[in-house]
Design an enzyme around this catalytic site. Structure first.
Site, short mmCIF file in Angstrom:
data_model
loop_
_atom_site.label_atom_id
_atom_site.label_comp_id
_atom_site.label_asym_id
_atom_site.label_seq_id
_atom_site.Cartn_x
_atom_site.Cartn_y
_atom_site.Cartn_z
N CYS A 139 0.83 -1.20 0.00
CA CYS A 139 0.00 0.00 0.00
C CYS A 139 0.86 1.25 0.00
O CYS A 139 2.07 1.22 0.27
CB CYS A 139 -0.90 0.05 1.24
SG CYS A 139 -1.97 -1.36 1.48
N ASP A 191 21.51 36.15 -13.65
CA ASP A 191 20.20 36.45 -14.21
C ASP A 191 19.70 37.79 -13.67
O ASP A 191 19.75 38.07 -12.47
CB ASP A 191 19.23 35.34 -13.81
CG ASP A 191 17.85 35.56 -14.36
OD1 ASP A 191 17.60 35.14 -15.48
OD2 ASP A 191 17.03 36.17 -13.65
#
Length: 529
Positions: A34, A441
């Protein structure tokens, strides 16, 4: 994590869905495995075993729970964080490499012998490459059985099984149901929408929190006309796959993404789903990212504002690299125009009855003889693009789901016209390195200045060390601080026509030690995408 029994047992007791995909729980008395969050009452600890993957549990003789469907849980985020050979192999298996090229091809991709690779995977994930691929084929078959009316023979071969008997035996062993019973059960439990031939509607699970606005806003702002579009709150794009083309439509929800996919060949289903998950970074572990980045007081307010950021990635690493180079020096509008022109001239046409998708982005092999007439930008950048195309085609630069991140960086910066910024953006968005950091950047530097962080690249890199190994996510959080179209979802009308500059390159003389190379320099105060 599966080796820490006490920790896993506490997770099962709390039914914490955040750990779905990290491991599976096997019950000795029922022979069922499970998810950690399975809603049934947990068994006694003495009857439980923990395995790293569904494939390992299946190999040990356990079958999947019919209630929680552990084989459909999100993938383990561990393979996104790590860059070692096991993680690289797991990413390639998920992309369908074993089905297309066999275990020998997988081993060649990662640079190991077949025996070495099988030993490493068996030791770490409890299953060999064939068992892992078998588990993936079973999940693909289950999706086709439950969501289509395809004959079972077509389902078997579409999922990658070599015979009907192998398909029947595997489905019965893993699901404890025959394919007929599985389809009958799905009909009684799930409603089916109207879909055309080759179309499927799937739910892609995601770990919460899920801040999808920046993710989908970024994809929408940079969408290439004809290849990508936004329509009625859905992001849509074409796919180039091993056996044909495909079109996917992705609609974000707080706890999942609705995926409608149409394929020329159902054999490409597993690869299409894997690429959509990679595009949206759905296997990430947002809790780990939030915990790590919140420890920096300068960044914690930004993280708390929109936790659960994902990296806007790609369905094709080589395509992303080419698009990053196309976007060097120009606005988003111009970059999209350049990419659309190339797609129209060299891409494969597709038929899209729902919208305006017309082409798939071409493979590098299709661009080997690209005509400079289709490259309406400076010759220096034309040379960079053509050099990159040839390097990718000859595999002098290797960019794929299983490539070595550091080696790819070194190969990229070895090409004329590609500097650290370009390499880091490709590593971040193309390769999925969670620790990539384009420090130069412009958007990152402006956002850093607004937060009181160092704005100079070297000082910012030094400060960013406290964010490791999640600097890509720190970059995404910094971008969210800006007033920019990439943070808007659904996009506003005409946002696709905004001229948003990317990175420019200086026209100053190149450094004597880097003859023939361009030097990446800032354009203005807007983020590079």
């Amino acid at each position: 994590m599966h080796d820490d029994f006490d920790r896993c047992y506490r997770v099962v007791q709390s039914k914490d869905a955040r750990f779905d995909g990290w491991f599976v729980t096997a019950v000795l008395t029922t022979k069922i495995y499970c998810r950690p969050s399975c809603p049934v009452r947990p068994p006694f600890a003495r009857n439980m075993r923990f395995y790293p993957t569904a494939a390992a549990a299946q190999r040990a003789g356990f079958r999947a729970c019919k209630r929680c469907r552990p084989d459909a849980s999100p993938g383990s985020p561990e393979w996104n964080v790590r860059g070692d050979v096991v993680a690289r192999a797991m990413r390639l298996i998920t992309d369908g490499t074993v089905d297309r090229e066999g275990v020998t091809g997988l081993a060649a991709r990662v640079g190991y012998t077949t025996r070495q690779l099988e030993r490493l995977l068996q030791a770490e994930v409890g299953a060999n490459p064939l068992a892992l691929a078998r588990a993936q084929r079973t999940q693909t078959a289950r999706v086709l059985v439950e969501t289509t009316e395809l004959p079972f023979g077509d389902v078997a071969f579409a999922a990658g099984f070599s015979s009907i008997r192998q398909f029947n035996d595997t489905v019965r062993a893993v699901c404890d149901l025959t394919p007929t019973a599985l389809r009958h059960r799905a009909r009684s439990r799930f409603s089916r929408g109207e879909s055309g031939a080759g179309a499927l509607s799937l739910r892609l699970p995601v770990r919460t929190p899920f801040a999808y606005e920046g993710l989908f806003g970024h994809l929408a702002a940079s969408a290439v006309p004809g290849v990508e579009e936004v329509r009625e709150g859905r992001y849509r794009r074409t796919l180039r796959l091993a056996n044909g083309n495909g079109i996917v439509s992705l609609t974000p929800q707080p706890d999942h993404v609705q995926c409608d996919v149409k394929l020329d060949d159902f054999r490409d289903l597993a690869a299409a789903i894997a690429r959509c998950r990679r595009l949206l970074d759905l296997d990430a572990d947002p809790e780990a990212v939030v915990d790590a980045l919140s420890a920096d007081p300068d960044l914690s307010v930004l993280v708390a504002k929109a936790p659960g950021q994902r990296i806007p990635r790609t369905v094709d690493e080589q395509e992303l690299a080419l698009r990053v180079v196309l976007g060097q020096q120009v606005s988003i509008k111009a970059a999209r125009t350049h990419a659309a022109r190339i797609a129209t001239a060299y891409g494969r046409p597709v038929a899209d009855v729902e919208g305006g998708l017309t082409y798939v982005f071409p493979a590098v092999e299709d661009l080997a003889e690209i005509d400079p007439a289709h490259l309406a930008f400076p010759r220096s950048r034309q040379r960079t693009l053509i050099t990159l195309i040839h390097a990718l085609a000859e595999r002098d630069v290797v960019l794929d789901a299983g490539c070595d991140w550091e080696r790819a960086r070194a190969q990229l910066v070895g090409l004329p016209g590609i500097g650290p910024w370009t390499a880091e953006v490709i590593a971040m968005r193309g390769l999925g390195d969670p620790d990539a950091f384009p420090a130069s950047d412009l958007g990152v530097r402006i956002a850093a200045r607004q937060l009181g962080l160092p704005a100079a690249s070297r000082a910012l890199i030094e400060h960013s060390m406290r964010w490791r190994p999640w600097r890509s996510y720190a970059t995404q959080h910094l971008w969210t601080a800006l007033d920019h179209a990439v943070n808007v979802w659904p996009p506003k009308e005409n946002d696709g026509n905004l001229a948003i500059p990317h990175r420019r390159q200086s026209r100053r003389p190149t450094h004597p030690g880097r003859q023939g190379r361009t030097v990446e320099t800032p354009a203005d105060g807007r983020p590079d995408l």
